[in-house]
Write a protein that holds these residues in place. Structure first.
Motif, short mmCIF file in Angstrom:
data_model
loop_
_atom_site.label_atom_id
_atom_site.label_comp_id
_atom_site.label_asym_id
_atom_site.label_seq_id
_atom_site.Cartn_x
_atom_site.Cartn_y
_atom_site.Cartn_z
N CYS A 189 0.83 -1.21 0.00
CA CYS A 189 0.00 0.00 0.00
C CYS A 189 0.87 1.26 0.00
O CYS A 189 1.88 1.32 0.71
N GLN A 190 0.45 2.25 -0.76
CA GLN A 190 1.19 3.51 -0.84
C GLN A 190 0.36 4.65 -0.26
O GLN A 190 -0.87 4.63 -0.36
N PRO A 191 1.03 5.67 0.33
CA PRO A 191 0.27 6.81 0.85
C PRO A 191 -0.29 7.67 -0.30
O PRO A 191 0.19 7.57 -1.43
N GLU A 192 -1.28 8.48 0.03
CA GLU A 192 -1.85 9.36 -0.99
C GLU A 192 -0.78 10.32 -1.51
O GLU A 192 -0.01 10.87 -0.73
N GLY A 193 -0.76 10.50 -2.82
CA GLY A 193 0.25 11.39 -3.41
C GLY A 193 1.59 10.72 -3.60
O GLY A 193 2.57 11.36 -4.01
N GLY A 194 1.67 9.43 -3.27
CA GLY A 194 2.93 8.69 -3.45
C GLY A 194 3.85 8.81 -2.25
O GLY A 194 3.76 9.77 -1.47
N PRO A 195 4.75 7.84 -2.07
CA PRO A 195 5.67 7.87 -0.92
C PRO A 195 6.71 8.99 -1.04
O PRO A 195 7.18 9.27 -2.14
N GLN A 196 7.03 9.61 0.09
CA GLN A 196 8.05 10.66 0.13
C GLN A 196 9.33 10.09 0.75
O GLN A 196 9.29 9.56 1.86
N GLN A 197 10.44 10.22 0.04
CA GLN A 197 11.71 9.71 0.59
C GLN A 197 12.21 10.66 1.66
O GLN A 197 12.16 11.88 1.51
N GLN A 198 12.70 10.10 2.77
CA GLN A 198 13.21 10.90 3.89
C GLN A 198 14.70 11.17 3.69
O GLN A 198 15.43 10.34 3.15
N SER A 199 15.14 12.33 4.14
CA SER A 199 16.57 12.66 4.02
C SER A 199 17.36 11.77 4.98
O SER A 199 16.94 11.53 6.11
N GLU A 200 18.51 11.28 4.51
CA GLU A 200 19.33 10.37 5.31
C GLU A 200 20.79 10.81 5.27
O GLU A 200 21.20 11.56 4.37
N SER A 201 21.58 10.31 6.21
CA SER A 201 23.01 10.63 6.22
C SER A 201 23.72 9.82 5.14
O SER A 201 23.19 8.84 4.62
N LEU A 202 24.93 10.25 4.82
CA LEU A 202 25.74 9.56 3.81
C LEU A 202 25.92 8.09 4.17
O LEU A 202 25.72 7.19 3.34
N GLY A 203 26.27 7.82 5.43
CA GLY A 203 26.50 6.45 5.88
C GLY A 203 25.26 5.60 5.79
O GLY A 203 25.30 4.42 5.45
N ILE A 212 22.79 5.93 3.67
CA ILE A 212 22.55 5.58 2.26
C ILE A 212 23.52 4.49 1.81
O ILE A 212 23.13 3.52 1.15
N LEU A 213 24.81 4.65 2.17
CA LEU A 213 25.82 3.67 1.76
C LEU A 213 25.52 2.28 2.32
O LEU A 213 25.82 1.27 1.70
N PHE A 214 24.92 2.22 3.51
CA PHE A 214 24.62 0.94 4.14
C PHE A 214 23.25 0.40 3.75
O PHE A 214 22.77 -0.57 4.31
N GLY A 215 22.58 1.05 2.78
CA GLY A 215 21.38 0.47 2.20
C GLY A 215 20.06 0.91 2.79
O GLY A 215 19.02 0.34 2.45
N ASP A 216 20.05 1.91 3.69
CA ASP A 216 18.76 2.40 4.21
C ASP A 216 18.05 3.20 3.13
O ASP A 216 18.64 4.09 2.50
N ARG A 217 16.77 2.92 2.92
CA ARG A 217 15.93 3.70 2.00
C ARG A 217 14.60 3.93 2.71
O ARG A 217 13.71 3.08 2.69
N ILE A 218 14.47 5.08 3.38
CA ILE A 218 13.33 5.33 4.26
C ILE A 218 12.30 6.21 3.55
O ILE A 218 12.63 7.27 3.02
N PHE A 219 11.04 5.74 3.56
CA PHE A 219 9.94 6.45 2.89
C PHE A 219 8.77 6.63 3.86
O PHE A 219 8.65 5.90 4.86
N SER A 220 7.89 7.57 3.53
CA SER A 220 6.65 7.74 4.30
C SER A 220 5.72 6.56 4.00
O SER A 220 5.92 5.84 3.02
#
Length: 605
Positions: free
Chosen positions: A50-64, A66-74
Motif C-alpha cells: 500500500c502507498q500513501p496518498e500522493g505517493g511515498p516521500q523519501q526521507q533525508s538520510e546521512s551519507l553512511g 545511504i551507503l549501508f542500504g537504508d531507503r526510508i519512505f513515508s
C-alpha cells in the motif's frame, strides 16, 4: 548510550498527535542460514504494498545510512499518540500478476523481513534469550512464513507501541513491537470484516489475487525511560563468548610479549654486550648472528614505491579505525543516529589522507626513492581508487538485482567529490611536508656490495614464515570477527563496541610483536630482506580473514544466486584487502622501529 548528538533529541508527543511510521528496505532475516544478501525497496513495484496518498516521500538520510542500504519512505499508516485502533483497513492491493506472486513467495521462502521506523526506533519482534530467559527485541518482522511447504503472506499487523508518560503530560515512544499475521479477511462497503478465525492467506499461483492489508494499533504505557529505550534492542545474547574472545586474545598477546621480552632482555642484551665488549682478543673475534648483516639490513627493498604507498595507506586506516572506535566507545555514534558510524568512517578516511601522504613520503625518501611526484600521486590515488573502483563494480551487481542497497548516482558523485575536495589535497599536503623533512638516517652504513644470504630452513622461507606469522593476529580477532559478520549479513545491530576497541588494541600489539619475533629469527639466519616480509607477515591476517569469509559462506549462508555469491565474496575481498594493508603497515613500522633500536645500540667499525 552515553551521549546523544544533535538531531536525535527526544520528541514529546501530545495525546492524539500524529506519530509518523516510516518504512525501510526489506532485508533477509534468519536465525539459522541467510539465503540472500540482496535488500529491496519497500515500494519495489513487485511487492504491491500500500502507498500513501500522493505517493511515498523519501526521507533525508546521512551519507553512511545511504551507503549501508537504508531507503526510508513515508507510509499510509496512521498512528495517533495513545489512541488505540482495531483492524483498520490499510488498502486493497491491485491484482497481483503470476510472475510477482512467484517473486513474493520466493521472498517469503528466503525469510525476508519488513523494517519500519517509528520515532527513530526500528519496529521489532520479541525473542527470548535461551540463557537468561529474558525477552529482547529483534529488529524487523517476517514478510510471511512457510506452512507445509506453502508460502503464507502476512497481511495483518498488530502494532504495539510502548510509551513513557512524562510529568508535563507529554509522551515519548520507547518501544515498537509488531506481530504480523496471515489473515484471509474480506471487505464489505469499504470496511474489513476482521474474523479472528479467518484462514491463512495464500496468494494464488495463477495470479490475479488482491491482498487486503489491515492493522491494529495498541498503545502500552511503559516504565522504560527515553534514555534507555535502546537497551532491549542491544541485548547481548551471550556475553561470556565476548569475554572468552577477549581472554583468548590477551593470552596470545601475553605469550608473544613474553617471547619478545625474552629475546630483548636475554638474547639481545647479551648480544649487544658481547658486540660492544672491548676484549684483549678483539682482533681474533669475528662477528656472528644478526650483527653480520649490519651492512645490508637497511638496504632499500625492491619496489620501494609500492611499499611506501601501502604503508602510508595502512597508517591512514589505523588512524581512521582507532578514532572511530574512540568516538563509538564514548557513545557519540549511537544507533539512534542512523548511519553515523559509516558517515564518520568515510569522513575520517578522507581527512587522514594527510597521514598517508606524510608517512609514504618519509618512507619513500628513507629508501632512496627519487620519483617524488609519482609517489605523491600514487599515495593520494592508488588505494582509494582501488577500493572505490571495487565498490563501483559491485554496485552494478546490486543495480542488476534491483537491490535497495545500490548506491544512487548522486551519492557516488558526493563520495567522489569528498575525495577530490578533501582527501586528495590533504594527501598531497602530507606528502609535501614529508618530503620537506630531512631523510631518516640509519644507525649503520649500508655496504655497496650486497651480502650473500645462506640457504634458509623451510620454516624461515618466505611463504611458510609469512603464513605462520599471520595466524596469531587472526587468532586474536576471529571470535569478534564472527559477531561482526553476523551483524553485517544477518542485519543485526553490532553492540560490542567496547570489546571491539580492546580487540583492536590487541590486534595492533599482536601484529607488531609477531613481526619483530619473525624478523629477529631471520636476522639470526643472516636474511636481511625484512621490509616486504614484515609487511606481509602481519598482512597475512587479511588472507586468513578472507579464508574465514569463505568458511562462513559455506556454513552460515545458503545463497542460491550467482549475483549474491559475487556480492558476498566481493565485499569479503574488500574487507580482507583493508585488513591486509592495515595490519601490514603495523608490522612494517614495528619492525623498522625495532631494527633502528637494536642496530643503534651496537658499535660498528
Amino acid at each position: 548510550m552515553a551521549f546523544y548528538l544533535p538531531g536525535v533529541a527526544p520528541h514529546d508527543y501530545a495525546v492524539a498527535e500524529n506519530v509518523p511510521l516510516y518504512v525501510n528496505s526489506l532485508t533477509p532475516m534468519s536465525n539459522q542460514q541467510v539465503k540472500s544478501v540482496v535488500s529491496y525497496d519497500y515500494y519495489y513495484e513487485r511487492f504491491h504494498f500500500c502507498q500513501p496518498e500522493g505517493g511515498p516521500q523519501q526521507q533525508s538520510e546521512s551519507l553512511g545510512s545511504i551507503l549501508f542500504g537504508d531507503r526510508i519512505f513515508s507510509s499510509p499508516f496512521e498512528l495517533s499518540m495513545a489512541q488505540n485502533d482495531t483492524c483498520k483497513l490499510l488498502c486493497v492491493s491491485d491484482p497481483i500478476p503470476k510472475d510477482d506472486v512467484e517473486f513474493i513467495n520466493q521472498a517469503i521462502e528466503e525469510d525476508y523481513a519488513l523494517n519500519w521506523v517509528v520515532d527513530g526506533l526500528p519496529a521489532a519482534h520479541e525473542n527470548r534469550d535461551e540463557h537468561t530467559d529474558e525477552l529482547y527485541y529483534n529488529i524487523g518482522f517476517n514478510l510471511g512464513f512457510m506452512d507445509n511447504g506453502k508460502a503464507a503472506l502476512n497481511n495483518h499487523y498488530e502494532i504495539y507501541i510502548y510509551y513513557h508518560d512524562r510529568p508535563d503530560g507529554k509522551y515519548r515512544v520507547v518501544g515498537v513491537i509488531v506481530y504480523p499475521a496471515s489473515k484471509d479477511f474480506k471487505v464489505e462497503n469499504g470496511k474489513p470484516i476482521c474474523d479472528t478465525k479467518a484462514y491463512q492467506f495464500h496468494l494464488s499461483e495463477k495470479g490475479g489475487d488482491r491482498v487486503v492489508y489491515t492493522y491494529s494499533v495498541n498503545w502500552v504505557p511503559s516504565s522504560t525511560v527515553w534514555a534507555t529505550r535502546w537497551d532491549n534492542y542491544l541485548h547481548i545474547l551471550d556475553p561470556s563468548i565476548h569475554w572468552f574472545s577477549l581472554v583468548n586474545s590477551i593470552v596470545i598477546v601475553l605469550f608473544l610479549t613474553g617471547m619478545v621480552a625474552m629475546i630483548l632482555l636475554r638474547a639481545l642484551h647479551k648480544d649487544i654486550s658481547r658486540y660492544n665488549a672491548v676484549e684483549a682478543q678483539e682482533d681474533v673475534q669475528e662477528d656472528y648472528g644478526w650483527k653480520l648483516v649490519h651492512g645490508d639490513v637497511f638496504r632499500p627493498p625492491t619496489r620501494p614505491m609500492l611499499l611506501s604507498v601501502f604503508v602510508g595507506s595502512g597508517t591512514q586506516l589505523i588512524a581512521m579505525t582507532a578514532l572511530t572506535l574512540v568516538f563509538a566507545v564514548l557513545g557519540f555514534l549511537s544507533p539512534s543516529n542512523r548511519g553515523s558510524l559509516a558517515t564518520v568512517m568515510v569522513i575520517f578516511f578522507m581527512v587522514f589522507g594527510c597521514i598517508a601522504g606524510y608517512v609514504s613520503a618519509r618512507i619513500y625518501k628513507m629508501n632512496g626513492g627519487e620519483a617524488w611526484k609519482l609517489n605523491v600521486v600514487l599515495t593520494a590515488a592508488l588505494f582509494p581508487s582501488l577500493i572505490l573502483g571495487s565498490l563501483l563494480a559491485l554496485n552494478f551487481f546490486l543495480i542488476g538485482s534491483h537491490a535497495s542497497g545500490a548506491v544512487p548516482f548522486g551519492t557516488m558523485l558526493a563520495v567522489l567529490g569528498l575525495y577530490v575536495i578533501i582527501s586528495f589535497p590533504l594527501s598531497v599536503l602530507g606528502s609535501y611536508f614529508g618530503f620537506r623533512k630531512p631523510r631518516i638516517e640509519h644507525p649503520v652504513r649500508t655496504n655497496q656490495i650486497p651480502r650473500q644470504i645462506p640457504d634458509q630452513p623451510f620454516y624461515l622461507r618466505p611463504i611458510p614464515s609469512i603464513l605462520m606469522g599471520g595466524i596469531l593476529p587472526f587468532g586474536a580477532i576471529f571470535i569478534e570477527l564472527y559477531f561482526i559478520m553476523n551483524s553485517i549479513w544477518f542485519h543485526r545491530i553490532y553492540y560490542g563496541i567496547g570489546f571491539l576497541f580492546l580487540v583492536f588494541g590487541v590486534l595492533l600489539l599482536t601484529c607488531s610483536q609477531v613481526t619483530i619475533l619473525m624478523c629477529y629469527f631471520h636476522l639470526c639466519n643472516e636474511d636481511y630482506h625484512w621490509s616486504w616480509r614484515a609487511f606481509l607477515t602481519a598482512g597475512a591476517c587479511g588472507f586468513y580473514v578472507f579464508l574465514y569469509s569463505v568458511l562462513y559462506y559455506l556454513t552460515k549462508l545458503d545463497i542460491g544466486s550467482f549475483s549474491g555469491t559475487v556480492l558476498y565474496l566481493g565485499y569479503s575481498a574488500i574487507i580482507s584487502i583493508l585488513m591486509t594493508v592495515l595490519t601490514g603497515a603495523v608490522g612494517y613500522l614495528a619492525c623498522l622501529f625495532f631494527l633502528r633500536k637494536i642496530f643503534g645500540s651496537i658499535k660498528v667499525d
